[in-house]
Design a protein around this motif. Structure first.
Motif, short mmCIF file in Angstrom:
data_model
loop_
_atom_site.label_atom_id
_atom_site.label_comp_id
_atom_site.label_asym_id
_atom_site.label_seq_id
_atom_site.Cartn_x
_atom_site.Cartn_y
_atom_site.Cartn_z
N ILE A 184 -50.72 -22.31 -3.77
CA ILE A 184 -50.41 -23.48 -4.59
C ILE A 184 -50.32 -22.97 -6.02
CG2 ILE A 184 -51.22 -25.74 -5.38
CD1 ILE A 184 -52.78 -25.92 -2.69
N VAL A 185 -49.22 -23.26 -6.68
CA VAL A 185 -48.99 -22.75 -8.04
C VAL A 185 -48.92 -23.91 -9.02
CG1 VAL A 185 -47.52 -21.32 -9.49
CG2 VAL A 185 -47.66 -20.85 -7.04
N PRO A 186 -50.00 -24.16 -9.75
CA PRO A 186 -49.97 -25.27 -10.70
C PRO A 186 -49.08 -24.95 -11.90
CG PRO A 186 -52.03 -24.07 -10.89
CD PRO A 186 -51.28 -23.46 -9.73
N VAL A 187 -48.49 -25.98 -12.47
CA VAL A 187 -47.80 -25.84 -13.75
C VAL A 187 -48.89 -25.84 -14.82
CG1 VAL A 187 -46.27 -26.96 -15.40
CG2 VAL A 187 -45.71 -26.97 -12.97
N LEU A 188 -49.04 -24.69 -15.50
CA LEU A 188 -50.19 -24.56 -16.40
C LEU A 188 -49.83 -24.96 -17.82
CD1 LEU A 188 -51.80 -21.57 -14.59
CD2 LEU A 188 -52.67 -23.89 -14.76
N THR A 210 -48.91 -34.10 -14.23
CA THR A 210 -49.35 -32.75 -13.87
C THR A 210 -48.52 -32.36 -12.64
OG1 THR A 210 -51.18 -33.84 -12.73
CG2 THR A 210 -51.67 -32.81 -14.80
N MET A 212 -47.57 -29.10 -9.51
CA MET A 212 -47.80 -27.80 -8.88
C MET A 212 -46.74 -27.57 -7.83
SD MET A 212 -51.37 -28.81 -7.11
CE MET A 212 -51.95 -29.57 -8.62
#
Lengths: 336, 336
Positions: A184-188, A210, A212
């Motif tokens: 899982i790649v969150p938008v940071l 938010t 991801m």
């Protein structure tokens, strides 16, 4: 009535779908598409008798048996309006290089920044703002999905703060370049760009987003918490959503429990390319706690903006009746 | 000081980790584990000289070269306390069949319903409630993760309504039975069970949860929106979280951008089985809008509850100092 002459620049995920949609409208005529080099998409377009116009420089069309119809300049000169479906940032270059010098109206996609156009667009939210404009930006798939349902909630109950979490598909089905495969790649960055983007269409909505990315190709999902000014009622809201254009209610009780089953439904409906341009909301996933509304929805990233592009064409060419345009588009595309 | 005699019933994802953790505590002694049939996990346990006690009926241990240490009844009789790590609903059966008749203390996992135990437990939230109790339930991985960070926010700012969206792993890494392979599967009940479950530990928190499963095996992610009574400050909160036990701050600026990189970090730290029992929060994914706090966190579903099980053992056996127990557990497990 003279038909609107449409050129489509860029023949990828969105472009090829916009081309099909334009060809299905009685009031539009597809002049042609642009091509850089030979590939399977160009082969299919050629099979469908779609004129292909090429950019200057080397190309491999003739050696693959395709005779270009002319240059990209010819195409743009011939068209009343150009739908730019090129990758993000290229639209801006095209605007300066071609559309402004040629004094041509142009539609851009959500990958471009809002200031490329005079307005950002979701047909059922702000059609009127696009009437007669020269440059319009159709917002991204996620933003389109957010706007369609939030408009309904705002009209019914009045929106306070909205928080949406976007669970994004990691890649499109035909894509081999992206990931993630197993993560899982969150938008940071907070908020993600989607929140400000919604405000380019629904100007007064206070929204924080938010996001991801996950390992799926089919659809995005959104988890939404909307504070309302009036207390929402689940039954009334479902009834209203059922009668809202380009929104489809799905139900776990019909075994539509996931994005996979929504896509299977679209295929069973014999939709072109298995597309689902409607925003899908699960009936069982609408909940209320006090004045707070919660819901889950799914967005087909490849097709949701296609009807918006068609309506944007009409609005920019001066067609004033939003409802009528939406109805024409829906009928041609077999969209609810 | 006499050591606490611990039995572990169920040797799956959680059970085998609790066994390792018990063996690392100076004040505890592992009596043994239960086994139903021979498999690779039993082979590894046997290699580690862990006594295996079997249930009545046929079994294939002896033919595979493992001599059972006795019956499950023998194991439970010998222990001061039993950690039940069996699949959900089996814990309840075991309680009635073994633990109550034998008057044995028992710990259950989050798959069981809250009423199986006198209290539900997250060490840094409500250790004191577990002191001297006979039946304690360690809450699920997601609930544990939610509670650890929400406790910090509540202490600092006071919590109003909380909305958490759980993006859950579709299966554990060693699992071959579950999906989804390429879809997002929402939990089509609102709220999901996680919200009420948090309230079994943080009794006064008003929380609403939504959840969906995605195609990954590594970790869960949570997107959280917490209304606060005082205006939150990102810098202060990060500072506080950094100094909170069992919470690890990660940063995209260190290239920890995803669950995959968190798991890689755990492996680089030479953690047993590559575990990350700390709740991980991304520094760059903490945002504030007015009195609203937003953050993203990741939960290692296989290991986050392991230290909780150890602390629950101590509390139930009468060890009164929560901080000291947490410190002992952390040190033995090399947890922050």
């Amino acid at each position: 009535m003279e038909k609107i002459k449409v050129a489509v620049n860029g023949y990828g995920t969105i472009g090829k779908r916009v081309v099909d949609a334009v060809r299905l409208q009685k009031d539009m005529e597809l002049v042609g598409i642009t091509g850089h080099s030979y590939n399977f998409r160009m082969e299919v377009a050629h099979d469908c008798k779609i004129p292909i116009y090429i950019f200057d420089g080397e190309n491999d069309f003739e050696e693959n048996g395709i005779k270009p119809a002319g240059s990209a300049d010819d195409l743009f000169d011939e068209a009343d309006i150009i739908v730019d479906c090129t990758p993000k940032k290229i639209g801006k270059e095209n605007k300066e290089k071609y559309y402004i010098p040629k004094k041509k109206k142009a539609i851009f996609q959500g990958g471009e920044k809002p200031d490329i156009a005079q307005i950002s667009f979701v047909a059922q939210c702000n059609y009127k703002e696009a009437i007669g404009k020269d440059y319009v930006r159709v917002v991204s798939c996620n933003t389109t999905g957010l706007c369609r349902a939030l408009k309904v909630v705002d009209d019914l109950y009045g929106l306070g703060l909205v928080h949406a979490t976007m669970i994004r598909r990691g890649a499109d089905p035909g894509d081999i370049f992206h990931g993630p495969i197993n993560a899982i790649v969150p938008v940071l960055e907070l908020p993600s760009h989607h929140g400000p983007d919604v405000q380019t269409v629904l100007h007064n909505v206070n929204i924080f987003t938010t996001a991801m990315s996950v390992s799926t190709t089919l659809m995005h999902c959104h988890s939404i918490h909307a504070e309302c000014k009036k207390t929402p009622n689940v039954k009334d809201l479902i009834e209203k959503l059922k009668h809202t254009t380009r929104i489809r209610m799905v139900r776990t009780s019909e075994r539509v429990r996931s994005t996979a089953e929504i896509m299977e439904l679209a295929r069973d409906l014999s939709r072109s390319r298995g597309d689902m341009p409607e925003l899908c909301l699960w009936e069982e996933a609408i909940g209320v706690s006090g004045k707070n509304l919660f819901y889950l929805q799914a967005v087909h990233q490849e097709s949701i903006v296609v009807p918006e592009n068609i309506d944007a064409i009409r609005a920019m060419m001066g067609f004033k009746d939003a409802e009528k345009s939406i109805e024409m588009t829906n009928k041609a595309l077999n969209v609810k």
